[in-house]
Design a protein around this motif. Structure first.
Motif, PDB file in Angstrom:
ATOM      1  N   ARG A 175      14.341  19.388  10.992  1.00  0.00           N
ATOM      2  CA  ARG A 175      15.006  20.602  11.459  1.00  0.00           C
ATOM      3  C   ARG A 175      16.491  20.582  11.068  1.00  0.00           C
ATOM      4  NH1 ARG A 175      12.640  20.881  17.184  1.00  0.00           N
ATOM      5  NH2 ARG A 175      10.626  21.225  16.159  1.00  0.00           N
ATOM      6  N   LEU A 176      17.148  19.437  11.286  1.00  0.00           N
ATOM      7  CA  LEU A 176      18.573  19.329  10.949  1.00  0.00           C
ATOM      8  C   LEU A 176      18.802  19.508   9.450  1.00  0.00           C
ATOM      9  CD1 LEU A 176      19.709  16.322  13.195  1.00  0.00           C
ATOM     10  CD2 LEU A 176      20.185  18.740  13.561  1.00  0.00           C
ATOM     11  N   CYS A 177      17.810  19.133   8.650  1.00  0.00           N
ATOM     12  CA  CYS A 177      17.959  19.181   7.189  1.00  0.00           C
ATOM     13  C   CYS A 177      17.313  20.419   6.569  1.00  0.00           C
ATOM     14  CB  CYS A 177      17.358  17.928   6.563  1.00  0.00           C
ATOM     15  SG  CYS A 177      18.265  16.431   6.980  1.00  0.00           S
ATOM     16  N   ASP A 178      16.877  21.377   7.399  1.00  0.00           N
ATOM     17  CA  ASP A 178      16.213  22.586   6.872  1.00  0.00           C
ATOM     18  C   ASP A 178      15.031  22.249   5.970  1.00  0.00           C
ATOM     19  OD1 ASP A 178      18.227  24.380   8.006  1.00  0.00           O
ATOM     20  OD2 ASP A 178      19.547  23.639   6.441  1.00  0.00           O
ATOM     21  N   LEU A 179      14.301  21.196   6.321  1.00  0.00           N
ATOM     22  CA  LEU A 179      13.069  20.873   5.594  1.00  0.00           C
ATOM     23  C   LEU A 179      11.901  21.547   6.306  1.00  0.00           C
ATOM     24  CD1 LEU A 179      13.782  17.101   4.961  1.00  0.00           C
ATOM     25  CD2 LEU A 179      13.250  18.767   3.172  1.00  0.00           C
ATOM     26  N   PRO A 180      10.800  21.786   5.585  1.00  0.00           N
ATOM     27  CA  PRO A 180       9.632  22.374   6.252  1.00  0.00           C
ATOM     28  C   PRO A 180       9.197  21.508   7.433  1.00  0.00           C
ATOM     29  CG  PRO A 180       9.312  22.278   3.871  1.00  0.00           C
ATOM     30  CD  PRO A 180      10.568  21.524   4.161  1.00  0.00           C
ATOM     31  N   GLU A 181       8.773  22.163   8.499  1.00  0.00           N
ATOM     32  CA  GLU A 181       8.322  21.464   9.710  1.00  0.00           C
ATOM     33  C   GLU A 181       7.191  20.490   9.359  1.00  0.00           C
ATOM     34  OE1 GLU A 181       9.478  22.354  12.878  1.00  0.00           O
ATOM     35  OE2 GLU A 181       7.945  21.550  14.231  1.00  0.00           O
ATOM     36  N   PRO A 182       7.355  19.200   9.644  1.00  0.00           N
ATOM     37  CA  PRO A 182       6.272  18.249   9.345  1.00  0.00           C
ATOM     38  C   PRO A 182       5.025  18.576  10.171  1.00  0.00           C
ATOM     39  CG  PRO A 182       8.346  17.091   9.802  1.00  0.00           C
ATOM     40  CD  PRO A 182       8.555  18.518  10.179  1.00  0.00           C
ATOM     41  N   ASN A 183       3.881  18.389   9.542  1.00  0.00           N
ATOM     42  CA  ASN A 183       2.593  18.527  10.227  1.00  0.00           C
ATOM     43  C   ASN A 183       2.333  17.201  10.951  1.00  0.00           C
ATOM     44  OD1 ASN A 183      -0.119  18.420  10.897  1.00  0.00           O
ATOM     45  ND2 ASN A 183      -0.759  19.586   9.088  1.00  0.00           N
ATOM     46  N   VAL A 184       2.582  17.187  12.245  1.00  0.00           N
ATOM     47  CA  VAL A 184       2.569  15.925  12.991  1.00  0.00           C
ATOM     48  C   VAL A 184       1.191  15.278  12.973  1.00  0.00           C
ATOM     49  CG1 VAL A 184       2.862  14.931  15.288  1.00  0.00           C
ATOM     50  CG2 VAL A 184       4.561  16.528  14.403  1.00  0.00           C
ATOM     51  N   ALA A 185       0.133  16.105  13.078  1.00  0.00           N
ATOM     52  CA  ALA A 185      -1.227  15.540  13.077  1.00  0.00           C
ATOM     53  C   ALA A 185      -1.498  14.824  11.751  1.00  0.00           C
ATOM     54  CB  ALA A 185      -2.250  16.653  13.298  1.00  0.00           C
ATOM     55  N   GLN A 186      -0.992  15.416  10.677  1.00  0.00           N
ATOM     56  CA  GLN A 186      -1.188  14.805   9.360  1.00  0.00           C
ATOM     57  C   GLN A 186      -0.427  13.487   9.250  1.00  0.00           C
ATOM     58  OE1 GLN A 186       0.749  16.707   6.079  1.00  0.00           O
ATOM     59  NE2 GLN A 186      -0.973  16.361   4.686  1.00  0.00           N
ATOM     60  N   TRP A 187       0.815  13.481   9.693  1.00  0.00           N
ATOM     61  CA  TRP A 187       1.614  12.254   9.627  1.00  0.00           C
ATOM     62  C   TRP A 187       1.017  11.168  10.526  1.00  0.00           C
ATOM     63  CZ3 TRP A 187       5.073  11.074   6.061  1.00  0.00           C
ATOM     64  CH2 TRP A 187       5.699  12.112   5.358  1.00  0.00           C
ATOM     65  N   ARG A 188       0.502  11.585  11.687  1.00  0.00           N
ATOM     66  CA  ARG A 188      -0.106  10.608  12.599  1.00  0.00           C
ATOM     67  C   ARG A 188      -1.304   9.944  11.916  1.00  0.00           C
ATOM     68  NH1 ARG A 188      -1.255  13.993  16.611  1.00  0.00           N
ATOM     69  NH2 ARG A 188       0.773  13.828  17.631  1.00  0.00           N
ATOM     70  N   ALA A 189      -2.092  10.757  11.212  1.00  0.00           N
ATOM     71  CA  ALA A 189      -3.259  10.206  10.497  1.00  0.00           C
ATOM     72  C   ALA A 189      -2.805   9.269   9.374  1.00  0.00           C
ATOM     73  CB  ALA A 189      -4.113  11.343   9.944  1.00  0.00           C
ATOM     74  N   ALA A 190      -1.715   9.634   8.710  1.00  0.00           N
ATOM     75  CA  ALA A 190      -1.197   8.782   7.625  1.00  0.00           C
ATOM     76  C   ALA A 190      -0.706   7.442   8.177  1.00  0.00           C
ATOM     77  CB  ALA A 190      -0.068   9.503   6.890  1.00  0.00           C
ATOM     78  N   PHE A 237       0.859  -1.188   0.000  1.00  0.00           N
ATOM     79  CA  PHE A 237       0.000   0.000   0.000  1.00  0.00           C
ATOM     80  C   PHE A 237       0.889   1.229   0.000  1.00  0.00           C
ATOM     81  CE2 PHE A 237      -2.121   3.303   2.554  1.00  0.00           C
ATOM     82  CZ  PHE A 237      -3.313   3.433   1.861  1.00  0.00           C
ATOM     83  N   ALA A 238       0.460   2.276  -0.678  1.00  0.00           N
ATOM     84  CA  ALA A 238       1.194   3.549  -0.621  1.00  0.00           C
ATOM     85  C   ALA A 238       0.216   4.709  -0.612  1.00  0.00           C
ATOM     86  CB  ALA A 238       2.155   3.661  -1.802  1.00  0.00           C
ATOM     87  N   LEU A 239       0.595   5.752   0.081  1.00  0.00           N
ATOM     88  CA  LEU A 239      -0.271   6.903   0.299  1.00  0.00           C
ATOM     89  C   LEU A 239       0.541   8.156   0.010  1.00  0.00           C
ATOM     90  CD1 LEU A 239      -3.160   7.208   1.602  1.00  0.00           C
ATOM     91  CD2 LEU A 239      -1.963   7.703   3.753  1.00  0.00           C
ATOM     92  N   MET A 240       0.176   8.896  -1.029  1.00  0.00           N
ATOM     93  CA  MET A 240       0.840  10.180  -1.252  1.00  0.00           C
ATOM     94  C   MET A 240       0.216  11.209  -0.318  1.00  0.00           C
ATOM     95  SD  MET A 240       3.044   9.280  -3.517  1.00  0.00           S
ATOM     96  CE  MET A 240       3.813  10.899  -3.771  1.00  0.00           C
ATOM     97  N   ILE A 241       1.055  12.064   0.232  1.00  0.00           N
ATOM     98  CA  ILE A 241       0.616  13.038   1.229  1.00  0.00           C
ATOM     99  C   ILE A 241       0.860  14.423   0.659  1.00  0.00           C
ATOM    100  CG2 ILE A 241       1.047  13.913   3.558  1.00  0.00           C
ATOM    101  CD1 ILE A 241       2.067  11.062   4.246  1.00  0.00           C
TER     102      ILE A 241
END
Lengths: 294, 294
Positions: free
Chosen positions: A74-89, A5-9
């Protein structure tokens, strides 16, 4: 570990307060093309990931994994992940892992060059059968990671504490271990201290004390190691973070490589020398790791 | 550098003696999904690449790039690339670069986990405009690469001589350079020797001699550097490969970062100290690099 299974976010569409995060997800066939050739994850290994163990549909230690994803971003200067979204994923992907043991993988890529950025997805797979590694143990060789133990403090751009997609060296170390007739490797700093395995943390035992390399930025924070330390402390054992010279590993009463999917694999041979495996005790660790953990 | 064209390559179908290698190619829309989420290039940065400069439709130094692709594949235990097939792919992709300057990128990935392996593709893009970097020069900072100069000899699994897709550290070093108000970085070994830039080689000038760090496995063999050394020798200059302490770089009469697409960018500032830029001489180098080269 065939993908089920794969889910694009869609990380741009996400909002911490969105009532229905599921509208930011699109299920895709894991065997069908889903990424463009312009993806920086694929061109540059430029992104971060997490692998979460799933047991009977329950994703293990989700919050610790999400915290590490945020730390890596943060270490990689990537946009802050939306934790609620990732938790749902994670919840959706975990429900697709089937019975038994599975693995949910989260990937946050820097995106497409000059395109939408970042890109993100999650996958679900059945786990490989690691019962032999857990019960019989594994043969391990030590390999030089090239960096001195104090390198990360001097040079944060080496990204040593981030779980990046740039794992070519980790994979090469595993191939080198196999060439040496071993199952896995333990990285040493160039000045002879124990770091971590290419895809696992190390825990060693000295009497009633369990010790893991001090997280000084040179290694990843191991989610399974953290969970096991809580468990061991609850059972009355001492736990400690130390700077560990390789000779101390060689003198250990026992040692394990621990990770989210293979769980606790006792080291039965280190650089050709036998180590004691306590089968019963190791089984108790894996029983714990296979129980639902949050 | 927006992608104009992409070509999927079937390395399994390839045969050194096949009369029509073009049947092993499939043109794909570079903006459309072409890769699955199971790709090890994207999951692990596990693969290798080459970036080939293209001028007026002519791909530059193709054989040197293909040789390095083969060398990288060997270091990474990837299947031996079919050079005839890659050469044919370069010709097709170069013809899609349009007028002016372009770039053809070759990627050989370890493939899909438990799937067909390896996977391979080529892309064509218009190059960014680097005329300012070539004429005005660039500001550079030195950054510790963390490894001692002798690390690669001790630890080939660090893959230091291979052009792998695991470029997260290279990209982080460029971001660190930008944070320090510079345009680019030069990596130093942990023991203070000059290595290379994240995506370029370094050449410095001392009188009538041009010097580049000795390729001891710690750095990539620079195709543009090799080509420039041939050119400089033909013009009667001395060229040399040396182990270069950073102080020697600071005392250089001039220095350049050279690479396949940006070409020769003179260093006008190193860690905040001014370096002399010889505009006329640099222009002669770039004139050479912009002429058709095989």
């Amino acid at each position: 570990m065939a993908l089920r299974f794969a889910l694009m976010i869609d990380p741009l569409a996400a909002d911490q307060t969105a009532p229905d995060l599921a509208t930011t997800f699109t299920a895709v066939d894991p065997a069908a093309p889903a990424l463009t050739v312009g993806e920086l994850s694929t061109q540059r290994g430029d992104g971060i990931f997490e692998s979460i163990g799933v047991v009977g549909g329950h994703p293990q230690e989700v919050e610790a994994h999400l915290e590490r994803l945020v730390h890596s971003a943060r270490l990689c200067d990537l946009p802050e992940p939306n934790v609620a979204q990732w938790r749902a994923a994670v919840a959706i992907a975990a429900s697709e892992c089937g019975e038994g043991e599975g693995v949910v993988k989260l990937i946050l890529s820097r995106g497409v060059e000059h395109g939408p950025t970042p890109t993100a997805w999650a996958t679900a797979a059945t786990a490989a059968d690691f019962s032999l590694a857990r019960t019989e143990g594994i043969r391990v060789v030590t390999l030089d990671r090239g960096y001195a133990i104090d390198a990360p403090a001097r040079a944060p751009w080496l990204l040593l504490g981030a779980k990046t997609l740039s794992y070519a060296v980790n994979m090469a170390a595993l191939r080198e271990a196999h060439r040496r007739d071993a199952d896995d490797a333990v990285f040493l700093s160039s000045d002879g201290f124990v770091l971590e395995a290419p895809t696992a943390s190390l825990i060693l035992q000295r009497g009633d004390t369990f010790i893991t390399p001090a997280p000084n930025g040179a290694i990843l924070h191991g989610t399974t190691q953290l969970s096991l330390f809580e468990h061991l402390a609850a059972r009355g054992f001492e736990t400690a973070y130390e700077t560990i010279p390789v000779d101390e590993l060689r003198r250990a009463d026992a040692a394990w490589l621990v990770s989210s999917v293979r769980l606790a694999a006792p080291i039965r041979q280190l650089d050709g020398a036998d180590l004691t495996v306590d089968a019963e005790f190791t089984a108790s660790l894996n029983d714990y790791l296979l129980s639902p953990r949050d």
